[in-house]
Design an enzyme around this catalytic site. Sequence first.
Site, PDB file in Angstrom:
ATOM      1  N   TYR A   1       0.638  -0.995   0.420  1.00 53.82           N
ATOM      2  CA  TYR A   1      -0.429   0.267   0.223  1.00 53.82           C
ATOM      3  C   TYR A   1       1.232   0.987  -0.322  1.00 53.82           C
ATOM      4  O   TYR A   1       1.213   2.347  -0.950  1.00 53.82           O
ATOM      5  CB  TYR A   1      -1.135   0.092   1.141  1.00 53.82           C
ATOM      6  CG  TYR A   1      -1.636   1.221   1.593  1.00 53.82           C
ATOM      7  CD1 TYR A   1      -3.224   1.196   0.711  1.00 53.82           C
ATOM      8  CD2 TYR A   1      -1.468   1.908   2.201  1.00 53.82           C
ATOM      9  CE1 TYR A   1      -3.825   2.305   0.324  1.00 53.82           C
ATOM     10  CE2 TYR A   1      -2.527   3.632   2.134  1.00 53.82           C
ATOM     11  CZ  TYR A   1      -3.461   3.122   1.417  1.00 53.82           C
ATOM     12  OH  TYR A   1      -4.627   4.392   1.414  1.00 53.82           O
TER      13      TYR A   1
ATOM     14  N   LYS B   1       1.502   4.598  -2.796  1.00 51.94           N
ATOM     15  CA  LYS B   1       1.309   5.674  -2.563  1.00 51.94           C
ATOM     16  C   LYS B   1       2.443   6.750  -2.197  1.00 51.94           C
ATOM     17  O   LYS B   1       2.055   7.777  -2.975  1.00 51.94           O
ATOM     18  CB  LYS B   1       0.546   5.503  -1.210  1.00 51.94           C
ATOM     19  CG  LYS B   1      -0.413   5.603  -0.684  1.00 51.94           C
ATOM     20  CD  LYS B   1      -1.470   5.880  -1.135  1.00 51.94           C
ATOM     21  CE  LYS B   1      -3.087   5.382  -1.240  1.00 51.94           C
ATOM     22  NZ  LYS B   1      -4.189   5.753  -2.806  1.00 51.94           N
TER      23      LYS B   1
END
Length: 234
Positions: free
Chosen positions: A156, A160
């Site tokens: 994740y 990002k």
Amino acid sequence: MDLRNKRIIVTGGSDGIGRHICLKLAAAGTRLAILGRNVERLRTVEAECKAAGAADAIGIACDIQDPAAITAAVEAVTKAFGGLDILINNAGIWHKTGPLDTIAPDILQATVQTNLTGLMQITQAALPALRANDESIILNVVSKSGVVAQAGQSVYTATKYGVRGFTEVLKADEENTGVRVGGVYQSGTNTEMFAKAGETVPNHIFTEPDDLADVVVFVLSRPKLWIHDIRIEL
């Protein structure tokens, strides 16, 4: 930018943060293309946006993991609206926290494609229509995880950080066009994103999506100044 009648795409607009952004933009009298995977939820948000004051609102089923669907969605929006003024890249998914070797390969792939690759692909597809205007906006709803590394979020966080880098380069690439580029780096938000991944978190301590949507509309609607990087904490 005066938001009245502006033609806007919101990815991940049928749920969570995206739905609240759509409702706030509807109240400003915009023309909304709401992208999401769940057709039933899309129809609901479409109706809510029209009731809230949108000049127009269309729900378009689009899996951001499917490049062909992305291209088709952008083409459908530009045809329906006669162009595009704003792209809000909001769609994103979460993987349950844990060491890298506990993240299933299919979850790794879906996270990267949804959070990073698909975001770049829809931006690429939308750029020609955005550049056709004197003034346009690309706003990426990124996450605090694009700034701060936290244990258990390897994939994740990688996506990002990637979006943050992409946003910064896109700013430089579009510096001499009418396209303004910005990133929103928010802390945890009280949505169902974590629950969908099987994660139990204390959502009540997080930012409310309605408050975050207020910030997004504020950024978009500045008449002269461009706030290109904003970090939000509860």
